[in-house]
Scaffold this active site. Structure first.
Site, PDB file in Angstrom:
ATOM      1  N   ASP A 329      48.802  36.297  37.122  1.00  0.00           N
ATOM      2  CA  ASP A 329      48.505  37.219  36.031  1.00  0.00           C
ATOM      3  C   ASP A 329      48.885  38.662  36.301  1.00  0.00           C
ATOM      4  O   ASP A 329      49.300  39.384  35.393  1.00  0.00           O
ATOM      5  CB  ASP A 329      47.014  37.148  35.679  1.00  0.00           C
ATOM      6  CG  ASP A 329      46.692  35.996  34.740  1.00  0.00           C
ATOM      7  OD1 ASP A 329      47.635  35.364  34.237  1.00  0.00           O
ATOM      8  OD2 ASP A 329      45.498  35.737  34.509  1.00  0.00           O
ATOM      9  N   TYR A 414      40.549  34.937  29.514  1.00  0.00           N
ATOM     10  CA  TYR A 414      39.634  35.434  30.535  1.00  0.00           C
ATOM     11  C   TYR A 414      39.483  36.942  30.524  1.00  0.00           C
ATOM     12  O   TYR A 414      40.451  37.683  30.309  1.00  0.00           O
ATOM     13  CB  TYR A 414      40.090  34.982  31.925  1.00  0.00           C
ATOM     14  CG  TYR A 414      39.570  33.612  32.279  1.00  0.00           C
ATOM     15  CD1 TYR A 414      38.276  33.437  32.753  1.00  0.00           C
ATOM     16  CD2 TYR A 414      40.360  32.490  32.111  1.00  0.00           C
ATOM     17  CE1 TYR A 414      37.784  32.184  33.062  1.00  0.00           C
ATOM     18  CE2 TYR A 414      39.880  31.224  32.417  1.00  0.00           C
ATOM     19  CZ  TYR A 414      38.593  31.078  32.888  1.00  0.00           C
ATOM     20  OH  TYR A 414      38.098  29.841  33.189  1.00  0.00           O
ATOM     21  N   ASP A 617      49.967  50.083  62.444  1.00  0.00           N
ATOM     22  CA  ASP A 617      49.471  50.196  61.075  1.00  0.00           C
ATOM     23  C   ASP A 617      49.496  48.811  60.452  1.00  0.00           C
ATOM     24  O   ASP A 617      50.564  48.212  60.279  1.00  0.00           O
ATOM     25  CB  ASP A 617      50.368  51.163  60.296  1.00  0.00           C
ATOM     26  CG  ASP A 617      49.711  51.666  59.018  1.00  0.00           C
ATOM     27  OD1 ASP A 617      48.638  51.144  58.664  1.00  0.00           O
ATOM     28  OD2 ASP A 617      50.278  52.569  58.383  1.00  0.00           O
TER      29      ASP A 617
END
Length: 626
Positions: A329, A414, A617
């Site tokens: 989505d 939804y 990192d």
């Protein structure tokens, strides 16, 4: 899933041995909204309407586009992390715009330097399909309704007119079919919406799916699985459509009669020692950056950037009309682009601070979406800390208050209620709930006692006469670029290991913590054993000699699909609870930069290529599933 239930899931980031002083300082926020953001922009501020217009002007002036060009996204290009962390007010921010364009059937990334108003780069992305734009929905529906094969299928079902038929625009996925290569596709199921007041999905015209090629502007395939009765019930969910209602409740409200305890300066939010930058992206929705906590006179960094990266929703019906329904989505539609306006007193408490968003249009313009984020405090109704001493019957306690940053993207059926929650304990929580209505399949069964009911409900649950809610999953990938006391971090897994004791000890066993540093990038599966996942700074030492860190709490479900299933290839992140990667520019997308019709060769499974994740990192990608 039952549409009457709220499905919560959460993860929490808990401070580990990180001494942070707590104090009571009250800063009041009032009358703030996105319209008050004029002035010097922060490097991470979303693009303004003026900046979107400037980017469009530069692209048009380049002569590289035509009248048919569509802009799927115009957003802030990812700025250099080192420049962002060193930036201070008074210095001009380096700002660039990224435009994802569809030009003559191909996808192009255009980057515009907004300071110099120049086209910095123009990059063709072979085979990539951009996100699905809302402006394409109406075009695709007109194509479907003009197709003679579709009209014949509707006539066979008793429809002579088509005004009361709505056809939904769904992502097509990828299944290695010949007609999928290089085409920009939509799958279009349809619904009878005659007399519908609000529920447009209640009366599916089951088994008819048109496949639309957006570039060619035509229907290239029509699936017709045979006649299934269309139900008569409209299943409206407004109060006027429901026969029996509970008696109205007496009001229960959260209130801050003396004002809120948080402060907002531009897009920087501060509360109870916490501070963070609140951005917004068309794909991700809210983006929280530069999250830090006050420790005396020092602001100690915790997370450089945090946001929802992707969500994978595979449906479990293998029939031709449903097997393609396996959505990504965020990348296919956009959590920001489809963030819904929040309603005071319902979606957020009365008096919450609401933030608008500036979004781009396919034509290169912009518009304002109101109230896409709200910020508020809430009394948890539980103690932050308490102790009652039985010896002398002395009680001491503190009430707990939390700061909430909420958004609710509404994508088809939804509505995802996404809360980023900051606590006075030094925790960050991600609470996610799904509400809205179910996606339903039309069946010729009205009751589980009817013939054929077992077959009709093999892949779902009968939720109304003639309607089956199809089984499915939701897996969210939450991207967390940790910077615990700076960018040099390591990932450590602590396992609770049982230890057998000698025969002369009255105890037979205990457990102890065993640290297992993770040397290189990779995914982790929680498994059955108890373990703790910790991001720590190996270069820093606390007053007691510990390494400061944050631990990730909570292990949810992972996908059960086969690794070689095409939907699972595309949503591969869902197979593991946690992924750890070395941070690299551009690696923001758990399922790849272009998941629409992707083959699953990008994203986390490609990001993990053996780089070390000790004293560097690193980024944690947490899978939150239900």
């Amino acid at each position: 899933m039952s549409s009457s239930r709220l499905l919560p899931s959460q993860i929490r980031f808990r401070r580990v041995r990180l001494a942070i002083a707590r104090f009571a300082i009250f800063l009041m926020a009032s009358g703030w909204a996105a319209s008050a953001l004029a002035g010097e922009p922060h490097p991470l501020d979303p693009l303004s309407a003026q900046e979107i217009a400037e980017a469009t002007s530069v692209i048009v002036a380049s002569g590289k586009i035509n009248r048919a060009t569509r802009a799927a996204i115009i957003t802030l290009a990812e700025p250099d992390k080192r420049r962002v962390t060193r930036w201070a007010k008074g210095n001009p921010a380096t700002r660039r715009a990224l435009a994802v364009l569809r030009v003559d059937g191909e996808t192009v990334e255009a980057v515009v330097d907004l300071a110099t108003r120049t086209l910095e780069s123009w990059t063709l992305v072979p085979g990539a399909q951009p996100p699905i734009e809302s402006s394409e929905w109406a075009k695709a529906q007109r194509l479907v309704k003009s197709d003679p094969r579709w009209r014949a299928a509707m006539r066979a079902r008793g429809y002579a007119e088509y005004e009361d038929i709505f056809c939904e625009s769904l992502s097509a996925g990828y299944f290695a079919a010949a007609h999928e290569e290089g085409r920009q596709l939509l799958k279009m199921p349809c619904y009878d919406v005659a007399g519908a007041r609000n529920n447009i999905y209640a009366r599916p015209i089951e088994g008819v799916i048109a496949t639309v090629d957006l570039d060619a502007q035509k229907v290239i395939n029509l699936l017709d699985e045979g006649l299934v009765p269309v139900g008569a019930e409209r299943h409206g969910f407004d109060e006027g459509s429901i026969a029996r209602l509970r008696d109205p409740m007496r009001p229960v409200r959260s209130a801050a009669p003396a004002g809120w305890n948080f402060n907002i300066d531009g897009r920087m939010v501060s509360w109870q020692g916490w501070s963070f930058h609140l951005g917004f992206d068309q794909r991700f929705g809210p983006v929280l950056s530069l999250i830090a906590h006050e420790d005396g006179d020092e602001m100690r960094s915790v997370i450089y950037q945090a946001h929802i990266s992707e969500v994978f929703i595979p449906y479990m019906d293998p029939s031709p009309g449903w097997s393609f329904r396996s959505y990504l989505d965020a990348g296919e539609y956009g959590f920001g682009a489809l963030s819904s306006p929040l309603v005071p007193g319902f979606d957020c408490p009365d008096g919450a601070v609401f933030i608008d968003a500036t979004l781009s249009t396919p034509a290169g313009g912009s518009y304002m979406r109101e109230r896409v984020i709200c910020i508020f405090e809430r009394d948890t109704g539980a103690p932050l800390w308490r102790h009652w001493e039985a010896l002398n019957k002395v009680y001491e306690g503190r009430p707990a208050t939390e700061l909430v940053v909420r958004s609710i993207p509404s994508i088809a059926h939804y509505d995802y209620v996404i809360d980023w929650v900051f606590t006075q304990r030094g925790e960050i929580k991600v609470n996610l709930s799904a509400t809205g209505i179910d996606a339903v399949k039309g069946v010729a069964v009205g009751n589980m006692a009817d013939p054929g009911a077992d077959e009709a409900t093999a892949h779902g649950t009968l939720v109304a006469p003639g309607l089956v809610a199809v089984h499915h999953d939701h897996y969210f990938s939450i991207r967390l670029d940790f910077d615990v006391d700076g960018p040099i971090n390591s990932f450590v897994r602590q396992q609770l290991t049982p230890v057998a004791l000698p025969a002369d000890n009255p105890r037979r066993s205990v457990w102890r913590l065993q640290d297992t540093p993770m040397p290189v990038e990779g995914p982790l599966l929680a498994g059955d054993g108890s373990q703790i996942w910790r991001i720590e700074n190996p270069t820093a030492v606390t007053a007691l000699g510990h390494r400061p860190g944050y631990q990730i709490q909570g292990h949810g479900p992972t996908s059960l699909l086969a690794p070689d299933d095409w939907p699972q290839r595309r949503g591969a992140f869902s197979a593991r609870n946690l992924w750890i990667t070395a941070r690299r520019d551009g690696e923001l997308y758990a399922a790849g930069a272009y998941p629409n019709q992707s083959k699953g060769i990008d994203g986390l499974s490609a990001y993990v290529d053996g780089e070390p994740v000790t004293e560097t990192d690193i980024v944690a990608w947490y899978t939150l599933g239900f």
